[in-house]
Design an enzyme around this catalytic site. Structure first.
Site, PDB file in Angstrom:
ATOM      1  N   TYR A 188      23.044  48.017 -25.333  1.00  5.14           N
ATOM      2  CA  TYR A 188      22.808  48.701 -24.049  1.00  5.14           C
ATOM      3  C   TYR A 188      21.768  47.932 -23.233  1.00  5.14           C
ATOM      4  CZ  TYR A 188      25.286  52.830 -25.808  1.00  5.14           C
ATOM      5  OH  TYR A 188      26.222  53.695 -26.311  1.00  5.14           O
ATOM      6  N   HIS A 189      21.952  46.633 -23.135  1.00  7.69           N
ATOM      7  CA  HIS A 189      21.054  45.840 -22.308  1.00  7.69           C
ATOM      8  C   HIS A 189      21.716  44.516 -21.946  1.00  7.69           C
ATOM      9  CE1 HIS A 189      19.980  44.536 -26.494  1.00  7.69           C
ATOM     10  NE2 HIS A 189      20.204  43.377 -25.915  1.00  7.69           N
ATOM     11  N   ALA A 190      21.101  43.821 -20.994  1.00  4.47           N
ATOM     12  CA  ALA A 190      21.479  42.440 -20.671  1.00  4.47           C
ATOM     13  C   ALA A 190      20.217  41.591 -20.821  1.00  4.47           C
ATOM     14  CB  ALA A 190      22.017  42.359 -19.243  1.00  4.47           C
ATOM     15  N   ARG A 200      25.622  44.060 -22.882  1.00  7.08           N
ATOM     16  CA  ARG A 200      26.294  44.093 -24.185  1.00  7.08           C
ATOM     17  C   ARG A 200      26.020  45.396 -24.924  1.00  7.08           C
ATOM     18  NH1 ARG A 200      22.843  39.248 -25.225  1.00  7.08           N
ATOM     19  NH2 ARG A 200      23.265  39.291 -23.035  1.00  7.08           N
TER      20      ARG A 200
END
Ligand code: T46
Length: 134
Positions: A49-51, A96
């Site tokens: 839950y981040h880039a 992702r």
């Protein structure tokens, strides 16, 4: 915009079994500054839950399997990693999520930078704003 690619690693082996070697700027296309691994992921958990802003990474399921959701801000793909010969290279602005870990999954990740929380974008709208700006 971010991108991803599947890398096919050559398996070296003989009658004793198999071996894969990863070398920076050779079959791993960046300088490797950090290696971490994710294992013992509990049933039903979704990670990520981040880039990242700058980080390049290669993820390899050396045992078991898991699925990456790869989102470039315009479309989403799902990639299942289920063998040690395959690396998922992720570069640039990619949101992702990792899911469907089998209980035995060991996910090894090679990273181009040291750990830096400032490189993470953990807010999806902020990620979309950055994609639109680039
Ligand atoms: C990524 C995906 C594929 C550290 O202290 N050092 C490290 O090198 C890493 C990777 C994490 N941490 C700490 C930060 C958190 O307190 O370990 C904890 C779990 O990390 P996080 O919640 O970021 O884990 P994931 O599985 O959501 O994401 C990780 C990577 O952080 C990330 O860069 O792309 O795996």
């Amino acid at each position: 915009m971010g991108d991803y690619k599947l890398l096919d690693f050559q398996t070296l082996g003989d009658e004793r079994g198999s071996l894969i070697a990863l070398e920076e700027n050779y079959n791993a296309p960046f300088e490797i500054k950090r290696v971490y691994y994710i294992f013992d992921t509990k049933d039903g958990v979704i990670r990520g839950y981040h880039a990242h802003i700058k980080l390049k990474q290669i993820a390899i399921a050396v045992k078991g399997s898991c699925t990456f959701v790869i989102d470039n801000g315009k479309s989403r793909d799902e990639i299942t990693l289920d063998n040690p010969n395959t690396g998922l290279l992720i570069e640039g602005l990619i949101w992702r999520e990792m899911k469907d870990f089998t209980p035995d999954c060991v996910l090894v990740v090679l990273a181009s930078e040291h750990y830096d929380e400032n490189d993470y974008i953990r807010d999806y709208q902020k990620f979309i704003d950055l994609v639109l700006k680039n």
